[in-house]
Design a protein around this motif. Sequence first.
Motif, mmCIF file in Angstrom:
data_model
loop_
_atom_site.group_PDB
_atom_site.id
_atom_site.type_symbol
_atom_site.label_atom_id
_atom_site.label_comp_id
_atom_site.label_asym_id
_atom_site.label_seq_id
_atom_site.Cartn_x
_atom_site.Cartn_y
_atom_site.Cartn_z
ATOM 1 N N LEU A 31 0.821 -1.210 0.000
ATOM 2 C CA LEU A 31 0.000 0.000 0.000
ATOM 3 C C LEU A 31 0.857 1.263 0.000
ATOM 4 O O LEU A 31 0.368 2.342 -0.310
ATOM 5 N N GLY A 32 2.121 1.118 0.405
ATOM 6 C CA GLY A 32 3.066 2.221 0.258
ATOM 7 C C GLY A 32 3.323 3.061 1.474
ATOM 8 O O GLY A 32 4.081 4.027 1.407
ATOM 9 N N ALA A 33 2.705 2.741 2.626
ATOM 10 C CA ALA A 33 2.843 3.601 3.806
ATOM 11 C C ALA A 33 3.834 3.070 4.824
ATOM 12 O O ALA A 33 3.870 3.537 5.963
ATOM 13 N N GLY A 34 4.668 2.091 4.449
ATOM 14 C CA GLY A 34 5.652 1.546 5.361
ATOM 15 C C GLY A 34 5.471 0.050 5.533
ATOM 16 O O GLY A 34 4.562 -0.562 4.964
ATOM 17 N N ARG A 35 6.355 -0.533 6.338
ATOM 18 C CA ARG A 35 6.329 -1.991 6.548
ATOM 19 C C ARG A 35 6.008 -2.272 8.004
ATOM 20 O O ARG A 35 6.699 -1.787 8.912
ATOM 21 N N ALA A 36 4.943 -3.059 8.239
ATOM 22 C CA ALA A 36 4.418 -3.267 9.596
ATOM 23 C C ALA A 36 5.042 -4.483 10.270
ATOM 24 O O ALA A 36 5.310 -5.502 9.627
ATOM 25 N N HIS A 37 5.268 -4.349 11.569
ATOM 26 C CA HIS A 37 5.700 -5.464 12.417
ATOM 27 C C HIS A 37 4.895 -5.395 13.709
ATOM 28 O O HIS A 37 4.611 -4.308 14.215
ATOM 29 N N LEU A 38 4.538 -6.548 14.250
ATOM 30 C CA LEU A 38 3.831 -6.589 15.521
ATOM 31 C C LEU A 38 4.847 -6.582 16.653
ATOM 32 O O LEU A 38 5.706 -7.465 16.727
ATOM 33 N N GLU A 39 4.735 -5.583 17.539
ATOM 34 C CA GLU A 39 5.639 -5.480 18.683
ATOM 35 C C GLU A 39 5.122 -6.308 19.855
ATOM 36 O O GLU A 39 5.866 -7.079 20.449
ATOM 37 N N SER A 40 3.847 -6.107 20.211
ATOM 38 C CA SER A 40 3.262 -6.884 21.295
ATOM 39 C C SER A 40 1.749 -6.894 21.151
ATOM 40 O O SER A 40 1.160 -5.966 20.587
ATOM 41 N N TYR A 41 1.124 -7.961 21.671
ATOM 42 C CA TYR A 41 -0.327 -8.098 21.561
ATOM 43 C C TYR A 41 -0.839 -8.954 22.703
ATOM 44 O O TYR A 41 -0.251 -9.979 23.038
ATOM 45 N N ARG A 42 -1.935 -8.494 23.307
ATOM 46 C CA ARG A 42 -2.643 -9.294 24.305
ATOM 47 C C ARG A 42 -4.119 -9.087 24.054
ATOM 48 O O ARG A 42 -4.632 -7.970 24.148
ATOM 49 N N ALA A 43 -4.802 -10.172 23.690
ATOM 50 C CA ALA A 43 -6.225 -10.091 23.345
ATOM 51 C C ALA A 43 -7.009 -9.446 24.471
ATOM 52 O O ALA A 43 -6.821 -9.770 25.645
ATOM 53 N N GLY A 44 -7.884 -8.513 24.104
ATOM 54 C CA GLY A 44 -8.717 -7.839 25.089
ATOM 55 C C GLY A 44 -8.005 -6.789 25.890
ATOM 56 O O GLY A 44 -8.578 -6.193 26.807
ATOM 57 N N ASP A 45 -6.729 -6.494 25.546
ATOM 58 C CA ASP A 45 -5.979 -5.518 26.346
ATOM 59 C C ASP A 45 -5.278 -4.475 25.483
ATOM 60 O O ASP A 45 -5.582 -3.292 25.566
ATOM 61 N N HIS A 46 -4.348 -4.912 24.614
ATOM 62 C CA HIS A 46 -3.586 -3.918 23.859
ATOM 63 C C HIS A 46 -2.971 -4.540 22.601
ATOM 64 O O HIS A 46 -2.889 -5.769 22.464
ATOM 65 N N LEU A 47 -2.525 -3.649 21.712
ATOM 66 C CA LEU A 47 -1.789 -4.030 20.503
ATOM 67 C C LEU A 47 -0.779 -2.926 20.218
ATOM 68 O O LEU A 47 -1.116 -1.737 20.266
ATOM 69 N N THR A 48 0.462 -3.306 19.958
ATOM 70 C CA THR A 48 1.501 -2.336 19.606
ATOM 71 C C THR A 48 2.111 -2.740 18.277
ATOM 72 O O THR A 48 2.534 -3.888 18.105
ATOM 73 N N LEU A 49 2.133 -1.811 17.328
ATOM 74 C CA LEU A 49 2.673 -2.041 15.993
ATOM 75 C C LEU A 49 3.845 -1.109 15.733
ATOM 76 O O LEU A 49 3.859 0.035 16.185
ATOM 77 N N ARG A 50 4.803 -1.614 14.977
ATOM 78 C CA ARG A 50 5.946 -0.808 14.535
ATOM 79 C C ARG A 50 5.908 -0.727 13.009
ATOM 80 O O ARG A 50 5.761 -1.742 12.333
ATOM 81 N N PHE A 51 6.027 0.478 12.477
ATOM 82 C CA PHE A 51 6.056 0.683 11.033
ATOM 83 C C PHE A 51 7.417 1.261 10.644
ATOM 84 O O PHE A 51 7.788 2.355 11.075
ATOM 85 N N ALA A 52 8.155 0.488 9.844
ATOM 86 C CA ALA A 52 9.416 0.979 9.307
ATOM 87 C C ALA A 52 9.152 1.803 8.051
ATOM 88 O O ALA A 52 8.228 1.501 7.292
ATOM 89 N N ASN A 53 9.929 2.848 7.850
ATOM 90 C CA ASN A 53 9.813 3.717 6.674
ATOM 91 C C ASN A 53 8.383 4.242 6.502
ATOM 92 O O ASN A 53 7.798 4.145 5.420
#
Length: 363
Positions: free
Chosen positions: A115-137
């Motif tokens: 899609l052109g907006a960077g490359r996604a990686h999942l940093e951390s995830y806990r169902a029902g609590d939180h999600l953290t994503l890292r986008f390079a470039n």
Amino acid sequence: MRLCRECGFPRRFSRFLEWHTDGTISSNVRPRIPLMFLEVDEWDTMYDELAMTIGGPIEHIVVEAQKHIGMDLYDMVKGIYWNINAKRVPNSRYLRPEWLGRLIVWGMRNDLAGLGAGRAHLESYRAGDHLTLRFANPCLMPLIVGNSQGIYESIERMPGSKAGFKMDGDDLLVYLMHAEEKPVSEDRLYLEEAHGGPGPLSYDTCPVCRVPRKMARSLEWHIDRGEISNPLSGKREDMMAVQSINAILRELERELGEEVIDIVFRAQKWYSLSRLEETGESKKQPEEFWPAYLEGMALRGLGHPVEFEPLSDEVTVKITNAYNQDLFAARVAAGFEALTGRATTVEWQKRERDDASYTIRAS
């Protein structure tokens, strides 16, 4: 990602994108949403002009508007993956372990990067609590945050969420957490299905993947960086939902007033005019300039006029499928000013979302 052996366009995208001869692009999976390609600098110019003129932060408004788009984009993306729907998995940390989230993001990483907006990686995830994503470039950061928040709320089936983001070196970190908020009202969901169809244009298309050859030559995908670039202009581009920009402008206008439209009109006209001067397109004769200029916008899914009459001192336009009526008019005004060297005014005869007619005159 496999490329077409004939034109080099990514096969994945050629299979779900359709170029219509009326100047629009749509997905061919439900929901069939209108899509467009936009230069990243173009969006940044309008965004920065808004923030500077208004004199206050606007990120939260953009994120909120884009969140609703993200919800429907998820429906489109899961359609590409044979309707694999994470919503069907019960929202439990045992049935949705972190490794499963990493596996899903890993499996979709190339398409998300495309899609052109960077490359996604999942940093951390806990169902029902939180999600953290890292986008390079990354680019278009508030839109990335809004998309991520909308997809997160949709998958987790929650009434609301809290979003935060920051830069970590050159990477964008997006923090998403559960929140007890009121459900999104139906009148705030702006994404509609596209109804692209036949029009006056004709494209020389690749015999293998059916993508217009001019479009294939003007874009290069760098999947390892999550980047789309234009080898002809050297500019970075992004593929986004047409109604994304309309939802954002509606939300900004609702919060900040009607002057928002005047600000983005001026910024769009200035950017388009400067790009025409950079490329030297404005040195062409009008009979050569206008067909090429309008086709270039159509190839990127921005629409095409039903009627277009350029004269020496004015241009009349009637259009029903512009990605945004004000921004399309600003591009036409920039073309006229580039050719004539004269400032312009716009006189609107009709100004509706799907039906506009106006005259651009030398002032």
